[in-house]
Design a protein around this motif. Sequence first.
Motif, PDB file in Angstrom:
ATOM      1  N   LEU A  92     -27.867  28.340  -5.788  1.00 32.94           N
ATOM      2  CA  LEU A  92     -28.860  27.435  -5.214  1.00 32.94           C
ATOM      3  C   LEU A  92     -30.303  27.889  -5.443  1.00 32.94           C
ATOM      4  CD1 LEU A  92     -27.093  26.258  -1.947  1.00 32.94           C
ATOM      5  CD2 LEU A  92     -27.092  25.220  -4.205  1.00 32.94           C
ATOM      6  N   THR A  93     -30.489  29.021  -6.138  1.00 28.03           N
ATOM      7  CA  THR A  93     -31.853  29.350  -6.562  1.00 28.03           C
ATOM      8  C   THR A  93     -32.038  29.012  -8.038  1.00 28.03           C
ATOM      9  OG1 THR A  93     -31.145  31.639  -6.874  1.00 28.03           O
ATOM     10  CG2 THR A  93     -32.355  31.137  -4.868  1.00 28.03           C
ATOM     11  N   MET A  94     -31.000  28.436  -8.639  1.00 25.89           N
ATOM     12  CA  MET A  94     -31.167  27.915  -9.999  1.00 25.89           C
ATOM     13  C   MET A  94     -31.718  26.495  -9.888  1.00 25.89           C
ATOM     14  SD  MET A  94     -27.851  29.328 -11.944  1.00 25.89           S
ATOM     15  CE  MET A  94     -27.568  31.074 -12.070  1.00 25.89           C
ATOM     16  N   PRO A  95     -32.271  25.975 -10.966  1.00 23.70           N
ATOM     17  CA  PRO A  95     -32.871  24.636 -10.858  1.00 23.70           C
ATOM     18  C   PRO A  95     -31.820  23.539 -10.773  1.00 23.70           C
ATOM     19  CG  PRO A  95     -33.179  25.511 -13.061  1.00 23.70           C
ATOM     20  CD  PRO A  95     -32.519  26.582 -12.275  1.00 23.70           C
ATOM     21  N   ILE A  96     -31.097  23.507  -9.685  1.00 21.15           N
ATOM     22  CA  ILE A  96     -30.067  22.480  -9.484  1.00 21.15           C
ATOM     23  C   ILE A  96     -30.171  21.999  -8.045  1.00 21.15           C
ATOM     24  CG2 ILE A  96     -28.361  24.277  -8.928  1.00 21.15           C
ATOM     25  CD1 ILE A  96     -26.207  22.410 -10.006  1.00 21.15           C
ATOM     26  N   ALA A  97     -30.067  20.679  -7.861  1.00 22.78           N
ATOM     27  CA  ALA A  97     -30.096  20.147  -6.502  1.00 22.78           C
ATOM     28  C   ALA A  97     -28.724  20.377  -5.876  1.00 22.78           C
ATOM     29  CB  ALA A  97     -30.417  18.656  -6.534  1.00 22.78           C
ATOM     30  N   PRO A  98     -28.684  20.698  -4.579  1.00 26.10           N
ATOM     31  CA  PRO A  98     -27.394  20.972  -3.953  1.00 26.10           C
ATOM     32  C   PRO A  98     -26.361  19.865  -4.178  1.00 26.10           C
ATOM     33  CG  PRO A  98     -29.148  21.600  -2.474  1.00 26.10           C
ATOM     34  CD  PRO A  98     -29.803  20.970  -3.667  1.00 26.10           C
ATOM     35  N   TRP A  99     -26.783  18.595  -4.144  1.00 28.08           N
ATOM     36  CA  TRP A  99     -25.783  17.521  -4.311  1.00 28.08           C
ATOM     37  C   TRP A  99     -25.139  17.580  -5.683  1.00 28.08           C
ATOM     38  CZ3 TRP A  99     -25.884  13.790  -8.085  1.00 28.08           C
ATOM     39  CH2 TRP A  99     -27.106  13.518  -8.706  1.00 28.08           C
ATOM     40  N   GLN A 100     -25.883  18.023  -6.678  1.00 26.27           N
ATOM     41  CA  GLN A 100     -25.313  18.125  -8.021  1.00 26.27           C
ATOM     42  C   GLN A 100     -24.225  19.195  -8.053  1.00 26.27           C
ATOM     43  OE1 GLN A 100     -28.874  19.013 -10.174  1.00 26.27           O
ATOM     44  NE2 GLN A 100     -29.664  16.925 -10.049  1.00 26.27           N
ATOM     45  N   ALA A 101     -24.492  20.301  -7.362  1.00 29.22           N
ATOM     46  CA  ALA A 101     -23.484  21.364  -7.303  1.00 29.22           C
ATOM     47  C   ALA A 101     -22.259  20.889  -6.536  1.00 29.22           C
ATOM     48  CB  ALA A 101     -24.075  22.608  -6.640  1.00 29.22           C
ATOM     49  N   ILE A 102     -22.491  20.160  -5.449  1.00 33.37           N
ATOM     50  CA  ILE A 102     -21.375  19.665  -4.637  1.00 33.37           C
ATOM     51  C   ILE A 102     -20.504  18.721  -5.463  1.00 33.37           C
ATOM     52  CG2 ILE A 102     -20.803  18.188  -2.663  1.00 33.37           C
ATOM     53  CD1 ILE A 102     -23.359  19.357  -1.326  1.00 33.37           C
ATOM     54  N   VAL A 103     -21.133  17.800  -6.183  1.00 34.53           N
ATOM     55  CA  VAL A 103     -20.385  16.831  -6.989  1.00 34.53           C
ATOM     56  C   VAL A 103     -19.646  17.543  -8.128  1.00 34.53           C
ATOM     57  CG1 VAL A 103     -20.595  14.862  -8.543  1.00 34.53           C
ATOM     58  CG2 VAL A 103     -21.851  14.876  -6.395  1.00 34.53           C
ATOM     59  N   GLY A 104     -20.324  18.466  -8.796  1.00 39.41           N
ATOM     60  CA  GLY A 104     -19.697  19.184  -9.901  1.00 39.41           C
ATOM     61  C   GLY A 104     -18.436  19.908  -9.471  1.00 39.41           C
ATOM     62  N   LYS A 105     -18.528  20.599  -8.335  1.00 41.47           N
ATOM     63  CA  LYS A 105     -17.368  21.332  -7.840  1.00 41.47           C
ATOM     64  C   LYS A 105     -16.262  20.381  -7.407  1.00 41.47           C
ATOM     65  CE  LYS A 105     -19.349  25.578  -6.046  1.00 41.47           C
ATOM     66  NZ  LYS A 105     -18.142  26.408  -6.023  1.00 41.47           N
ATOM     67  N   PHE A 106     -16.666  19.292  -6.758  1.00 43.02           N
ATOM     68  CA  PHE A 106     -15.681  18.314  -6.282  1.00 43.02           C
ATOM     69  C   PHE A 106     -14.911  17.716  -7.460  1.00 43.02           C
ATOM     70  CE2 PHE A 106     -14.574  13.933  -5.073  1.00 43.02           C
ATOM     71  CZ  PHE A 106     -13.777  14.190  -3.978  1.00 43.02           C
ATOM     72  N   LEU A 107     -15.637  17.391  -8.518  1.00 40.60           N
ATOM     73  CA  LEU A 107     -14.991  16.793  -9.690  1.00 40.60           C
ATOM     74  C   LEU A 107     -13.997  17.759 -10.328  1.00 40.60           C
ATOM     75  CD1 LEU A 107     -17.908  14.850 -11.405  1.00 40.60           C
ATOM     76  CD2 LEU A 107     -16.033  13.943 -10.032  1.00 40.60           C
ATOM     77  N   ALA A 108     -14.360  19.043 -10.367  1.00 43.76           N
ATOM     78  CA  ALA A 108     -13.449  20.025 -10.963  1.00 43.76           C
ATOM     79  C   ALA A 108     -12.147  20.086 -10.177  1.00 43.76           C
ATOM     80  CB  ALA A 108     -14.124  21.397 -11.012  1.00 43.76           C
ATOM     81  N   ALA A 109     -12.267  20.131  -8.842  1.00 43.09           N
ATOM     82  CA  ALA A 109     -11.063  20.171  -8.018  1.00 43.09           C
ATOM     83  C   ALA A 109     -10.279  18.856  -8.148  1.00 43.09           C
ATOM     84  CB  ALA A 109     -11.427  20.434  -6.559  1.00 43.09           C
ATOM     85  N   SER A 110     -11.012  17.740  -8.306  1.00 44.60           N
ATOM     86  CA  SER A 110     -10.345  16.437  -8.475  1.00 44.60           C
ATOM     87  C   SER A 110      -9.457  16.436  -9.709  1.00 44.60           C
ATOM     88  CB  SER A 110     -11.363  15.314  -8.635  1.00 44.60           C
ATOM     89  OG  SER A 110     -12.282  15.342  -7.600  1.00 44.60           O
ATOM     90  N   LEU A 111      -9.978  17.065 -10.754  1.00 41.78           N
ATOM     91  CA  LEU A 111      -9.227  17.073 -12.005  1.00 41.78           C
ATOM     92  C   LEU A 111      -7.912  17.827 -11.849  1.00 41.78           C
ATOM     93  CD1 LEU A 111      -9.693  15.950 -14.879  1.00 41.78           C
ATOM     94  CD2 LEU A 111     -10.263  18.276 -15.550  1.00 41.78           C
ATOM     95  N   VAL A 112      -7.928  18.889 -11.052  1.00 38.11           N
ATOM     96  CA  VAL A 112      -6.693  19.637 -10.798  1.00 38.11           C
ATOM     97  C   VAL A 112      -5.677  18.720 -10.122  1.00 38.11           C
ATOM     98  CG1 VAL A 112      -5.673  21.578  -9.555  1.00 38.11           C
ATOM     99  CG2 VAL A 112      -7.908  21.838 -10.645  1.00 38.11           C
ATOM    100  N   LEU A 113      -6.143  17.949  -9.140  1.00 35.30           N
ATOM    101  CA  LEU A 113      -5.230  17.043  -8.436  1.00 35.30           C
ATOM    102  C   LEU A 113      -4.756  15.917  -9.345  1.00 35.30           C
ATOM    103  CD1 LEU A 113      -7.070  16.909  -5.007  1.00 35.30           C
ATOM    104  CD2 LEU A 113      -4.861  17.967  -5.490  1.00 35.30           C
ATOM    105  N   LEU A 114      -5.665  15.432 -10.175  1.00 33.45           N
ATOM    106  CA  LEU A 114      -5.287  14.370 -11.112  1.00 33.45           C
ATOM    107  C   LEU A 114      -4.188  14.872 -12.047  1.00 33.45           C
ATOM    108  CD1 LEU A 114      -5.891  11.517 -12.188  1.00 33.45           C
ATOM    109  CD2 LEU A 114      -7.500  12.556 -13.784  1.00 33.45           C
ATOM    110  N   LEU A 115      -4.370  16.109 -12.499  1.00 33.49           N
ATOM    111  CA  LEU A 115      -3.379  16.708 -13.388  1.00 33.49           C
ATOM    112  C   LEU A 115      -2.029  16.801 -12.690  1.00 33.49           C
ATOM    113  CD1 LEU A 115      -3.284  17.906 -16.217  1.00 33.49           C
ATOM    114  CD2 LEU A 115      -3.684  20.150 -15.221  1.00 33.49           C
ATOM    115  N   ALA A 116      -2.042  17.208 -11.432  1.00 33.59           N
ATOM    116  CA  ALA A 116      -0.801  17.307 -10.665  1.00 33.59           C
ATOM    117  C   ALA A 116      -0.111  15.945 -10.616  1.00 33.59           C
ATOM    118  CB  ALA A 116      -1.096  17.822  -9.263  1.00 33.59           C
ATOM    119  N   LEU A 117      -0.889  14.888 -10.371  1.00 39.08           N
ATOM    120  CA  LEU A 117      -0.294  13.543 -10.291  1.00 39.08           C
ATOM    121  C   LEU A 117       0.222  13.084 -11.652  1.00 39.08           C
ATOM    122  CD1 LEU A 117      -2.779  11.759  -7.859  1.00 39.08           C
ATOM    123  CD2 LEU A 117      -0.351  12.182  -7.476  1.00 39.08           C
TER     124      LEU A 117
END
Lengths: 249, 335
Positions: A92-117
Motif C-alpha cells: 500500500l505504499t506502492m502507487p496503487i489504490a487500495p481498491w485495485q489491490a482488493i479487486v486484483g486479489k479477489f479475482l485471483a482467488a475467484s479463478l481458483v474457485l472457477l477452476l474447481a468448478l
Amino acid sequence: MSNSAGQNIKTVFKRELKSFFQSPIAYVCIVIFLLISQALTFLFGGLIERGEATLTDSFFTFHPWILMVVAPAVGMRLWSEEQRQGTMELLLTMPIAPWQAIVGKFLAASLVLLLALVLTFPVVITINYLGSPDNGAILCGYIGSFLLSLSCLAVTSAVSAFTRNQVVCLLVSISICLFIVLAGYQPVTSFLLNLGGPALSDMVASFSVMTHFQGFIKGVVVSRDLVFFATFIGFCLFVTSIVLRAKRA
Amino acid sequence: MIEVKDLSKHFGHKVAVDGISFSVKQGEVLGFLGPNGAGKSTTMRMVTGYLPPTGGSIEIDGTDIVEDELGAKAKIGYLPENAPLYNDMSVYSFLAFTAEMRGLRGGEKKQAIERVLDMCFLQSVRHQSIDTLSKGFRHRTCFAQSVIHDPDILILDEPTDGLDPNQKHEVRALIKRMGEKKVIIFSTHILEEVEAACTRAIIIDRGRIVADGTPDELKSRAEGAGAVTVKVSGLAGSGIRQELEKLDTVRTVEVRDSNDISLAAQLIPSKKSNDGALSESVFQLCVDKGLMLQELKREEGRLDEVFRKITRSDVDAGQGHKASKQDPEPAAAAD
C-alpha cells in the motif's frame, strides 16, 4: 511511468495467483471440492438411480454446503497473510489504490474457485452420455454456483481484512457463509414462517444467497438475481476497503 | 523536495507524533534519530502515505500526499521496518513484481532488476525462494525493491538493522553515494551511522523534534564539546596553570598531570564555542611566554552524549514530563 488501474489490478492478480499455486492451498481446496462434490452427487444425489437427464437435484443442490467451506479456505489468506507478513505496508505504499489491490486479489482467488468448478466437467460428460440434458440449464447452474462461491469469497475477503490470523478468518467466514446460506434454506424459512409469520421469514431470507441461487440451478437467470449477487459482492469488497482504511488510521 | 508541516498522528488517545515540521532538499541525507517508540516509524509511514496523518500536511516534490496519493507514492522508494517480503516468491520474481507495480515493463524491467541485483549483491540468490534467505539477504532484497524504479526520494526505516558490520558499511556507503543526487531519509539507532552517512540529523523524542542540525552542530552540544586538551612544558606546572587561567577564553583548567617542567590539562572554554578561539589563544600564549606546546587537541563532543542528554522518554517515562517541558531546545525548525 505510472500504471493504469487495469495494469495495477493485473500485476496484483498475477502475483496472487502465482502464490496460490506455489503453496498447497489451491491444490488442496480444488481436490477436496472435487472429491466431495462427486461423492455427494453419486452417493447421495443418486445421479444414476434418478434416471433424469438433469444435474439440478443431484449435483448443484449440494454446492452451497461445500462452497461455504471451500471458498473461505481459498480466501482466508487474502488480507490476513498480508498483515501477518507486514507486506501490506509494502503493497500500500506502492502507487496503487487500495481498491485495485482488493479487486486484483479477489479475482485471483475467484479463478481458483472457477477452476474447481470447471474441473467437475466429467459429471457433465457423464450425463450427456447417459441422456440428453438441457446443457443451457447446466451452464446456468454453473453460473449460479460460481456466483455463490464468489459471494462466500467476498465475505472472506472482508473478514480477512479484520484479522492477521488465518484460522480465525476461516472460522468466522464459514459462520457468516453458513448464515447467508441457511437464511434462505427451505426448512429454515418454513420454520421462521411458523414462528413469526411471512414478515420475519421474508426479511431473513432477503439476506440469503440461497433464494437467488435456487433460480440459477433450475435453469432460470433472472436479472434480479444477478443484481443481487453483484451488489452483495460489491458490498463485501467495499467493506474490505473500509476495514483496511480503518486499520491504517 | 519533502515539506512536512505540523504533522501529527493520534492513535486513540495516544499521541504518537505531535506537530513535527521539517523539510529535506535534494542532495540531503537526513538521519532520523530517537529512542524506541519516539515516533520515527510513524512519521515515516505517514510520509510514505501508508498512514493518513491526523493533522498537518506532507508535500512530496510539490505533490500533497493526501490529495494525490498515487502521484506522490510513485516518487518514493520505501524500505519498511523489518523488511517485509512475500515469502513464497523467489528474489527475482519478487523484484519483477515490484518493478511492474512501479510501471516498468519489458526490457526496462529486466534492466532495472539486473541493476538492483548487482547493486545489492543479490546475484547469488536471484532464484532462491525468499523464505530460505538469511536476514542480511532479506534486508537487501527489500532494499533492492525500494530503489528498483530509481526514485528521487528514498525513505529507509532502519536500513542497516540486522546486517553484519561489512554489510552495514556497504549500505552506508550506498546511502551516501545515492544521497548526492536524491533525497534520503533514514532512521537508525546507531549514532555512528549518522556521522558516516548523514548531512543532517533530526532527533525525535515523544513525537516531537528535539534537535535538528548537521551532525557537527549536534555534537557541539555535548558536554565537553569544544574543550581543549593541552600539554605544555617549559615552566613548573603551577606556573603554566596560572598563565592559562589568565586567558579570557578559558573558563576552568582541569589539571590532568602537573610536575616541575610541564602541565597536562583540559581547558573548558568560557563561551561554548567550537571555533578555534581557545586553541589560538593557547598557542599565542606559548609563543609569547616561550613555552613549548607538546599537545593541543580539541574535543569534538560525542553524539551519543547529546542523544542521551535530550532524549529521555525510555529512561524516565514516569517522572520525566517536567524535565522534557524545560528542555533547552524547542525544535529548531528546519533551516
